[in-house]
Design a protein around this motif. Structure first.
Motif, PDB file in Angstrom:
ATOM      1  N   THR A   5       0.843  -0.974  -0.323  1.00 27.41           N
ATOM      2  CA  THR A   5       0.021   0.225  -0.090  1.00 27.41           C
ATOM      3  C   THR A   5       0.761   1.157   0.130  1.00 27.41           C
ATOM      4  OG1 THR A   5      -0.158  -0.107   2.697  1.00 27.41           O
ATOM      5  CG2 THR A   5      -1.642  -1.303   1.305  1.00 27.41           C
ATOM      6  N   ALA A   6       0.100   2.336  -0.802  1.00 33.72           N
ATOM      7  CA  ALA A   6       1.389   3.584  -0.815  1.00 33.72           C
ATOM      8  C   ALA A   6       0.421   4.750  -0.392  1.00 33.72           C
ATOM      9  CB  ALA A   6       1.405   4.099  -1.939  1.00 33.72           C
ATOM     10  N   LYS A   7       1.034   5.471   0.975  1.00 33.69           N
ATOM     11  CA  LYS A   7       0.644   6.295   1.507  1.00 33.69           C
ATOM     12  C   LYS A   7       1.495   8.367   1.142  1.00 33.69           C
ATOM     13  CE  LYS A   7      -1.226   8.106   5.892  1.00 33.69           C
ATOM     14  NZ  LYS A   7      -0.964   7.013   7.566  1.00 33.69           N
ATOM     15  N   ALA A   8       0.576   8.782   1.208  1.00 31.64           N
ATOM     16  CA  ALA A   8       1.228  10.747   0.611  1.00 31.64           C
ATOM     17  C   ALA A   8       0.974  11.220   2.140  1.00 31.64           C
ATOM     18  CB  ALA A   8       1.208  11.222  -0.203  1.00 31.64           C
ATOM     19  N   ARG A   9       1.778  12.104   2.502  1.00 34.74           N
ATOM     20  CA  ARG A   9       2.133  13.151   3.763  1.00 34.74           C
ATOM     21  C   ARG A   9       2.335  14.026   3.194  1.00 34.74           C
ATOM     22  NH1 ARG A   9       0.917  11.499   9.967  1.00 34.74           N
ATOM     23  NH2 ARG A   9      -0.400  13.439   9.247  1.00 34.74           N
ATOM     24  N   ASN A  10       2.349  15.345   3.409  1.00 39.08           N
ATOM     25  CA  ASN A  10       2.524  16.956   3.179  1.00 39.08           C
ATOM     26  C   ASN A  10       3.665  17.293   5.095  1.00 39.08           C
ATOM     27  OD1 ASN A  10       3.357  16.394   0.594  1.00 39.08           O
ATOM     28  ND2 ASN A  10       1.775  17.889   0.172  1.00 39.08           N
ATOM     29  N   TYR A  11       3.940  17.593   5.243  1.00 39.53           N
ATOM     30  CA  TYR A  11       5.268  17.985   5.979  1.00 39.53           C
ATOM     31  C   TYR A  11       6.005  19.600   6.003  1.00 39.53           C
ATOM     32  CZ  TYR A  11       4.565  13.528   8.192  1.00 39.53           C
ATOM     33  OH  TYR A  11       4.012  12.117   8.660  1.00 39.53           O
ATOM     34  N   PRO A  36      -7.089   3.857  -5.836  1.00 38.30           N
ATOM     35  CA  PRO A  36      -7.647   3.541  -4.432  1.00 38.30           C
ATOM     36  C   PRO A  36      -7.348   3.203  -3.435  1.00 38.30           C
ATOM     37  CG  PRO A  36      -9.408   3.005  -6.583  1.00 38.30           C
ATOM     38  CD  PRO A  36      -8.047   3.137  -7.299  1.00 38.30           C
ATOM     39  N   LEU A  37      -6.855   2.776  -2.284  1.00 40.89           N
ATOM     40  CA  LEU A  37      -6.028   2.072  -1.436  1.00 40.89           C
ATOM     41  C   LEU A  37      -6.854   1.016  -1.498  1.00 40.89           C
ATOM     42  CD1 LEU A  37      -4.731   2.070   0.975  1.00 40.89           C
ATOM     43  CD2 LEU A  37      -6.499   2.846   2.750  1.00 40.89           C
ATOM     44  N   ALA A  38      -7.575   0.628  -1.796  1.00 43.02           N
ATOM     45  CA  ALA A  38      -7.806  -1.083  -1.645  1.00 43.02           C
ATOM     46  C   ALA A  38      -8.166  -1.430  -2.897  1.00 43.02           C
ATOM     47  CB  ALA A  38      -9.107  -1.431  -0.538  1.00 43.02           C
ATOM     48  N   TYR A  39      -7.094  -1.198  -3.794  1.00 36.89           N
ATOM     49  CA  TYR A  39      -7.434  -1.494  -5.026  1.00 36.89           C
ATOM     50  C   TYR A  39      -7.435  -3.364  -5.378  1.00 36.89           C
ATOM     51  CZ  TYR A  39      -2.603  -2.845  -4.798  1.00 36.89           C
ATOM     52  OH  TYR A  39      -1.066  -3.412  -4.114  1.00 36.89           O
ATOM     53  N   ASP A  40      -7.843  -3.093  -6.897  1.00 36.28           N
ATOM     54  CA  ASP A  40      -8.772  -4.468  -7.856  1.00 36.28           C
ATOM     55  C   ASP A  40      -6.551  -5.572  -7.471  1.00 36.28           C
ATOM     56  OD1 ASP A  40      -9.274  -6.769  -8.927  1.00 36.28           O
ATOM     57  OD2 ASP A  40      -9.748  -5.404 -10.589  1.00 36.28           O
ATOM     58  N   ARG A  41      -6.348  -5.898  -6.205  1.00 40.82           N
ATOM     59  CA  ARG A  41      -5.888  -7.099  -6.470  1.00 40.82           C
ATOM     60  C   ARG A  41      -5.215  -7.502  -8.079  1.00 40.82           C
ATOM     61  NH1 ARG A  41      -4.787  -9.923  -1.522  1.00 40.82           N
ATOM     62  NH2 ARG A  41      -7.042 -10.330  -1.976  1.00 40.82           N
ATOM     63  N   ASP A  42      -6.331  -7.669  -9.009  1.00 43.66           N
ATOM     64  CA  ASP A  42      -6.104  -8.464  -9.860  1.00 43.66           C
ATOM     65  C   ASP A  42      -5.809  -7.072 -11.232  1.00 43.66           C
ATOM     66  OD1 ASP A  42      -6.210 -11.052  -9.453  1.00 43.66           O
ATOM     67  OD2 ASP A  42      -8.398 -11.416  -9.231  1.00 43.66           O
ATOM     68  N   GLY A  43      -6.206  -6.115 -11.400  1.00 44.58           N
ATOM     69  CA  GLY A  43      -6.340  -5.031 -12.097  1.00 44.58           C
ATOM     70  C   GLY A  43      -4.916  -4.487 -12.398  1.00 44.58           C
ATOM     71  N   GLY A  53      -2.641  -3.850  -9.460  1.00 43.55           N
ATOM     72  CA  GLY A  53      -2.486  -5.107  -8.533  1.00 43.55           C
ATOM     73  C   GLY A  53      -0.898  -5.991  -9.451  1.00 43.55           C
ATOM     74  N   GLN A  54      -0.884  -4.951 -10.560  1.00 42.53           N
ATOM     75  CA  GLN A  54       0.315  -5.081 -11.916  1.00 42.53           C
ATOM     76  C   GLN A  54       1.282  -4.507 -11.497  1.00 42.53           C
ATOM     77  OE1 GLN A  54      -1.288  -5.168 -15.978  1.00 42.53           O
ATOM     78  NE2 GLN A  54      -2.360  -6.745 -15.374  1.00 42.53           N
ATOM     79  N   ILE A  55       1.166  -3.030 -10.756  1.00 36.78           N
ATOM     80  CA  ILE A  55       2.194  -1.947 -10.113  1.00 36.78           C
ATOM     81  C   ILE A  55       2.308  -2.469  -9.197  1.00 36.78           C
ATOM     82  CG2 ILE A  55       2.076   0.575  -9.780  1.00 36.78           C
ATOM     83  CD1 ILE A  55       0.183   1.571 -11.277  1.00 36.78           C
ATOM     84  N   ALA A  56       2.007  -2.703  -8.103  1.00 40.28           N
ATOM     85  CA  ALA A  56       2.299  -3.173  -7.170  1.00 40.28           C
ATOM     86  C   ALA A  56       3.331  -4.426  -7.016  1.00 40.28           C
ATOM     87  CB  ALA A  56       1.305  -3.803  -5.828  1.00 40.28           C
ATOM     88  N   ALA A  57       2.930  -5.672  -7.517  1.00 36.46           N
ATOM     89  CA  ALA A  57       4.340  -5.826  -8.399  1.00 36.46           C
ATOM     90  C   ALA A  57       5.217  -5.763  -8.916  1.00 36.46           C
ATOM     91  CB  ALA A  57       3.327  -7.373  -8.877  1.00 36.46           C
ATOM     92  N   LEU A  58       5.307  -4.601  -9.386  1.00 36.32           N
ATOM     93  CA  LEU A  58       6.108  -4.242 -10.178  1.00 36.32           C
ATOM     94  C   LEU A  58       7.141  -3.683  -9.206  1.00 36.32           C
ATOM     95  CD1 LEU A  58       5.002  -2.837 -13.405  1.00 36.32           C
ATOM     96  CD2 LEU A  58       6.842  -4.392 -13.571  1.00 36.32           C
TER      97      LEU A  58
END
Length: 271
Positions: free
Chosen positions: A26-32, A127-134, A137-142
């Motif tokens: 999962t990915a998160k963005a925060r600015n400080y 989306p945070l709860a993204y489609d793991r087969d879409g 999901g391919q981006i996460a695998a990369l």
């Protein structure tokens, strides 16, 4: 603060979907604008990356200064604190431990490749709860694949465990220009400086002289990140002139101080 047994109240993120979703990444963005986090842990491994700005990440084992194009890998359940050295766009990957079992089991600094930066930004747009087969999901695998090929630069300041040596290092971390040496510590403790030097090498993997130069370099990066002129940084750290400091910087990190913090803009990154 005892880094080895953090108070349970310092454990954060357990109710955060970034930690509890079944997704491998999962990915998160925060600015400080500035500031620091409390000492805390996460149940997932973490890659902390600055889209812009500079951070200092501290653990019991040492500390790392993190400019753009670099990130710190933090294994799951590792107590750490993040200090913002000015405005920071923090981009974080949370990785399920079983999804990356061959990644380092210790904290380390990583070179964040242009491909990984692009993948982080792409995953933030999903989306945070993204489609793991879409697509996501391919981006996460990369992401997981690219992490295995990242380089480990040498900018790390390990801390010894032996109490006397650790106190000396903490003094020098707080004030790299402090005149304290192994010789003065040996005199105070009625022991041999050669004995302390051997123990220092054994615990940190560096000679005291190498460690001290690294401590000054880490301190320099914080000042440079805040916009302090190179000449003033050199004077604060005890170098005879800016040229001597620049030569050391280039020899250690491969670039001149003014080029070290250059990074591609991330205006497209989601806040």
């Amino acid at each position: 603060m005892n880094w080895t047994t953090p108070d349970p109240s310092m454990r954060c993120g357990h109710d955060d979907e970034h930690q509890t979703l079944p997704h491998p990444v999962t990915a998160k963005a925060r600015n400080y604008r500035n500031g620091e986090t409390p000492i805390h842990t996460h149940p997932r491994a973490q890659l902390i990356y600055a889209g812009s700005g500079v951070m200092r990440v501290e653990t019991e084992a040492g500390c790392w200064v993190v400019p753009p194009v670099r990130g710190v890998w933090i294994p799951a359940n590792t107590a750490h604190r993040v200090i913002m050295l000015g405005p920071v766009q923090m981009r974080t990957l949370y990785i399920r431990p079983d999804a990356a079992p061959d990644l380092p089991g210790h904290c380390c600094l990583l070179e964040v490749s242009p491909l990984l930066r692009a993948l982080i930004l792409a995953l933030l747009e999903e989306p945070l709860a993204y489609d793991r087969d879409g697509r996501a999901g391919q981006i996460a695998a990369l992401v997981l694949s690219e992490l295995r090929f990242l380089k480990l630069p040498a900018l790390h300041l390990p801390m010894p465990a032996e109490p006397r040596l650790r106190r000396l290092c903490e003094t020098l971390t707080a004030d790299p220009g402090h005149p304290a040496t192994l010789e003065t510590l040996a005199e105070q403790q009625a022991t041999s400086s050669r004995t302390l030097a051997r123990q220092f090498q054994r615990e940190t993997g560096m000679s005291f002289r190498q460690w001290r130069q690294q401590a000054r370099l880490v301190e320099a990066l914080g000042h440079l990140a805040g916009g302090m002129p190179v000449a003033l940084v050199a004077a604060r750290l005890g170098y005879r002139n800016a040229s001597a400091f620049t030569a050391m910087f280039r020899r250690t990190l491969g670039v001149e101080p003014r080029r070290y913090f250059s990074s591609p803009p991330e205006a497209e990154a989601r806040p």
